[in-house]
Design a protein around this motif. Sequence first.
Motif, PDB file in Angstrom:
ATOM      1  N   SER A   1     -45.840   0.308  63.478  1.00 37.61           N
ATOM      2  CA  SER A   1     -45.592  -0.798  64.174  1.00 37.61           C
ATOM      3  C   SER A   1     -47.053  -1.188  64.589  1.00 37.61           C
ATOM      4  O   SER A   1     -48.137  -0.342  64.520  1.00 37.61           O
ATOM      5  CB  SER A   1     -45.062  -0.478  65.397  1.00 37.61           C
ATOM      6  N   LEU A   2     -47.418  -2.288  65.074  1.00 38.07           N
ATOM      7  CA  LEU A   2     -48.733  -2.743  65.743  1.00 38.07           C
ATOM      8  C   LEU A   2     -48.814  -2.074  67.008  1.00 38.07           C
ATOM      9  O   LEU A   2     -49.979  -2.169  67.734  1.00 38.07           O
ATOM     10  CB  LEU A   2     -48.816  -4.302  65.748  1.00 38.07           C
ATOM     11  N   THR A   3     -47.650  -1.639  67.471  1.00 36.29           N
ATOM     12  CA  THR A   3     -47.805  -0.949  68.860  1.00 36.29           C
ATOM     13  C   THR A   3     -48.205   0.450  68.887  1.00 36.29           C
ATOM     14  O   THR A   3     -47.484   1.113  68.190  1.00 36.29           O
ATOM     15  CB  THR A   3     -46.376  -1.316  69.246  1.00 36.29           C
TER      16      THR A   3
ATOM     17  N   GLY B   1     -51.322  -7.945  60.156  1.00 37.43           N
ATOM     18  CA  GLY B   1     -51.649  -8.466  61.459  1.00 37.43           C
ATOM     19  C   GLY B   1     -52.541  -7.633  62.198  1.00 37.43           C
ATOM     20  O   GLY B   1     -52.960  -7.813  63.335  1.00 37.43           O
ATOM     21  N   GLY B   2     -52.819  -6.317  61.642  1.00 37.50           N
ATOM     22  CA  GLY B   2     -54.034  -5.414  62.470  1.00 37.50           C
ATOM     23  C   GLY B   2     -53.473  -3.780  62.178  1.00 37.50           C
ATOM     24  O   GLY B   2     -52.720  -3.544  61.108  1.00 37.50           O
ATOM     25  N   LYS B   3     -53.961  -3.121  63.005  1.00 37.40           N
ATOM     26  CA  LYS B   3     -53.849  -1.560  62.859  1.00 37.40           C
ATOM     27  C   LYS B   3     -52.443  -1.299  63.021  1.00 37.40           C
ATOM     28  O   LYS B   3     -51.940  -1.757  63.822  1.00 37.40           O
ATOM     29  CB  LYS B   3     -54.582  -0.712  63.752  1.00 37.40           C
ATOM     30  N   ASN B   4     -51.820  -0.296  62.123  1.00 34.67           N
ATOM     31  CA  ASN B   4     -50.369   0.202  62.215  1.00 34.67           C
ATOM     32  C   ASN B   4     -50.470   1.575  62.802  1.00 34.67           C
ATOM     33  O   ASN B   4     -51.507   2.205  62.380  1.00 34.67           O
ATOM     34  CB  ASN B   4     -49.905   0.001  60.935  1.00 34.67           C
ATOM     35  N   TYR B   5     -49.776   1.931  63.434  1.00 33.74           N
ATOM     36  CA  TYR B   5     -49.408   3.326  64.219  1.00 33.74           C
ATOM     37  C   TYR B   5     -48.104   3.563  63.429  1.00 33.74           C
ATOM     38  O   TYR B   5     -47.270   2.949  63.428  1.00 33.74           O
ATOM     39  CB  TYR B   5     -49.336   3.040  65.742  1.00 33.74           C
ATOM     40  N   VAL B   6     -48.169   4.898  62.913  1.00 32.69           N
ATOM     41  CA  VAL B   6     -46.815   5.462  62.336  1.00 32.69           C
ATOM     42  C   VAL B   6     -46.543   6.756  63.147  1.00 32.69           C
ATOM     43  O   VAL B   6     -47.623   7.611  63.613  1.00 32.69           O
ATOM     44  CB  VAL B   6     -47.314   5.921  60.900  1.00 32.69           C
ATOM     45  N   TYR B   7     -45.285   6.773  63.910  1.00 34.96           N
ATOM     46  CA  TYR B   7     -44.860   7.739  64.601  1.00 34.96           C
ATOM     47  C   TYR B   7     -43.577   7.992  64.692  1.00 34.96           C
ATOM     48  O   TYR B   7     -42.831   7.131  64.154  1.00 34.96           O
ATOM     49  CB  TYR B   7     -45.490   7.651  66.112  1.00 34.96           C
ATOM     50  N   PHE B   8     -43.108   9.169  65.175  1.00 39.75           N
ATOM     51  CA  PHE B   8     -41.723   9.333  65.397  1.00 39.75           C
ATOM     52  C   PHE B   8     -41.186   9.172  66.869  1.00 39.75           C
ATOM     53  O   PHE B   8     -42.196   9.454  67.846  1.00 39.75           O
ATOM     54  CB  PHE B   8     -41.431  11.117  65.093  1.00 39.75           C
ATOM     55  N   LYS B   9     -40.219   8.597  66.979  1.00 43.52           N
ATOM     56  CA  LYS B   9     -39.683   7.930  68.259  1.00 43.52           C
ATOM     57  C   LYS B   9     -38.455   8.193  68.782  1.00 43.52           C
ATOM     58  O   LYS B   9     -37.379   8.041  67.905  1.00 43.52           O
ATOM     59  CB  LYS B   9     -40.067   6.354  68.491  1.00 43.52           C
ATOM     60  N   ARG B  10     -38.039   9.015  69.876  1.00 45.13           N
ATOM     61  CA  ARG B  10     -36.772   9.306  70.275  1.00 45.13           C
ATOM     62  C   ARG B  10     -36.099   8.235  70.711  1.00 45.13           C
ATOM     63  O   ARG B  10     -36.550   7.605  71.544  1.00 45.13           O
ATOM     64  CB  ARG B  10     -36.923  10.450  71.186  1.00 45.13           C
ATOM     65  N   ASN B  11     -35.049   7.936  70.071  1.00 46.88           N
ATOM     66  CA  ASN B  11     -34.076   6.742  70.613  1.00 46.88           C
ATOM     67  C   ASN B  11     -32.890   7.117  71.108  1.00 46.88           C
ATOM     68  O   ASN B  11     -31.982   7.507  70.333  1.00 46.88           O
ATOM     69  CB  ASN B  11     -33.766   5.812  69.241  1.00 46.88           C
ATOM     70  N   GLU B  12     -32.975   7.037  72.469  1.00 51.36           N
ATOM     71  CA  GLU B  12     -31.950   7.509  73.375  1.00 51.36           C
ATOM     72  C   GLU B  12     -30.760   6.525  73.232  1.00 51.36           C
ATOM     73  O   GLU B  12     -29.460   7.343  73.125  1.00 51.36           O
ATOM     74  CB  GLU B  12     -32.312   7.628  74.722  1.00 51.36           C
TER      75      GLU B  12
ATOM     76  N   ALA C   1     -49.738   8.984  61.735  1.00 52.15           N
ATOM     77  CA  ALA C   1     -50.944   8.356  61.170  1.00 52.15           C
ATOM     78  C   ALA C   1     -51.265   6.962  61.771  1.00 52.15           C
ATOM     79  O   ALA C   1     -50.370   6.376  62.475  1.00 52.15           O
ATOM     80  CB  ALA C   1     -50.643   8.257  59.737  1.00 52.15           C
ATOM     81  N   GLU C   2     -52.393   6.469  61.273  1.00 57.42           N
ATOM     82  CA  GLU C   2     -52.712   4.968  61.407  1.00 57.42           C
ATOM     83  C   GLU C   2     -53.195   4.576  60.441  1.00 57.42           C
ATOM     84  O   GLU C   2     -53.830   5.274  59.546  1.00 57.42           O
ATOM     85  CB  GLU C   2     -53.908   5.049  62.589  1.00 57.42           C
ATOM     86  N   VAL C   3     -52.834   3.283  59.992  1.00 52.79           N
ATOM     87  CA  VAL C   3     -53.359   2.384  58.774  1.00 52.79           C
ATOM     88  C   VAL C   3     -54.195   1.346  59.184  1.00 52.79           C
ATOM     89  O   VAL C   3     -53.713   0.530  60.152  1.00 52.79           O
ATOM     90  CB  VAL C   3     -52.001   2.045  57.895  1.00 52.79           C
ATOM     91  N   SER C   4     -55.270   1.349  58.741  1.00 54.19           N
ATOM     92  CA  SER C   4     -56.330   0.121  59.233  1.00 54.19           C
ATOM     93  C   SER C   4     -57.112  -0.187  58.040  1.00 54.19           C
ATOM     94  O   SER C   4     -57.740   0.553  57.375  1.00 54.19           O
ATOM     95  CB  SER C   4     -57.168   0.497  60.270  1.00 54.19           C
ATOM     96  N   ASP C   5     -56.978  -1.634  57.532  1.00 50.84           N
ATOM     97  CA  ASP C   5     -57.764  -2.075  56.412  1.00 50.84           C
ATOM     98  C   ASP C   5     -57.525  -1.400  55.131  1.00 50.84           C
ATOM     99  O   ASP C   5     -58.354  -0.927  54.280  1.00 50.84           O
ATOM    100  CB  ASP C   5     -59.275  -2.035  56.764  1.00 50.84           C
ATOM    101  N   GLY C   6     -56.215  -0.772  54.985  1.00 50.53           N
ATOM    102  CA  GLY C   6     -56.044  -0.165  53.573  1.00 50.53           C
ATOM    103  C   GLY C   6     -56.236   1.366  53.456  1.00 50.53           C
ATOM    104  O   GLY C   6     -56.075   1.871  52.794  1.00 50.53           O
ATOM    105  N   VAL C   7     -56.715   1.852  54.556  1.00 52.46           N
ATOM    106  CA  VAL C   7     -57.012   3.214  54.943  1.00 52.46           C
ATOM    107  C   VAL C   7     -55.986   3.871  55.978  1.00 52.46           C
ATOM    108  O   VAL C   7     -55.785   3.312  57.122  1.00 52.46           O
ATOM    109  CB  VAL C   7     -58.486   3.553  55.397  1.00 52.46           C
ATOM    110  N   ILE C   8     -55.557   4.891  55.542  1.00 55.46           N
ATOM    111  CA  ILE C   8     -54.700   5.620  56.378  1.00 55.46           C
ATOM    112  C   ILE C   8     -55.495   6.947  57.005  1.00 55.46           C
ATOM    113  O   ILE C   8     -56.249   7.630  56.198  1.00 55.46           O
ATOM    114  CB  ILE C   8     -53.599   6.315  55.385  1.00 55.46           C
ATOM    115  N   THR C   9     -55.286   7.064  58.024  1.00 56.04           N
ATOM    116  CA  THR C   9     -55.721   8.416  59.014  1.00 56.04           C
ATOM    117  C   THR C   9     -54.715   9.347  59.230  1.00 56.04           C
ATOM    118  O   THR C   9     -53.927   8.805  60.243  1.00 56.04           O
ATOM    119  CB  THR C   9     -56.795   7.897  60.269  1.00 56.04           C
ATOM    120  N   ASP C  10     -54.536  10.728  59.275  1.00 54.23           N
ATOM    121  CA  ASP C  10     -53.690  11.496  59.703  1.00 54.23           C
ATOM    122  C   ASP C  10     -54.016  11.750  61.355  1.00 54.23           C
ATOM    123  O   ASP C  10     -55.185  11.875  61.625  1.00 54.23           O
ATOM    124  CB  ASP C  10     -54.223  12.835  58.806  1.00 54.23           C
TER     125      ASP C  10
END
Length: 131
Positions: free
Chosen positions: A97-99, A76-87, A109-118
């Motif tokens: 996530s798309l968020t 459904g769109g650009k993916n954002y890959v990240y570490f999130k502190r879960n209290e 990283a970000e993933v968009s159209d099959g391409v990953i960006t550091d």
Amino acid sequence: MGKTCDFMDNAVYGVEDMNNLRAGLLTKGVLTDNANSCKASLVGENVKITQGQALMTDGSRIVIDAEGVTVGVVSGGKNYVYFKRNETTNTIDVVCSLTAPVANDLPIAEVSDGVITDKRVFAQPKAAYTP
């Protein structure tokens, strides 16, 4: 009172004290054990994070072992890959996530159209040594 002292003899300290010590020395970010620490790669419809470790804003640390961590790409769109502190669960989550990440999250990283960006951010010392 205008001062605070810590790590004194015969005092009891907890995890928060240790995290505060790390947070006082380094900024949030991936620790550069090597060039591939916590590096993301696209493997089919998944993102794999390689071995490494990272610090969050509060000084908590995530360690990715040699097996790595794999998360699925969301359609459904650009993916954002990240570490999130879960209290709530007292963990650090690996999110794909798309968020977009927010201020205290650590971008990987970000993933968009099959391409990953550091998008890794690397931890830096907070105080430079000046002789």
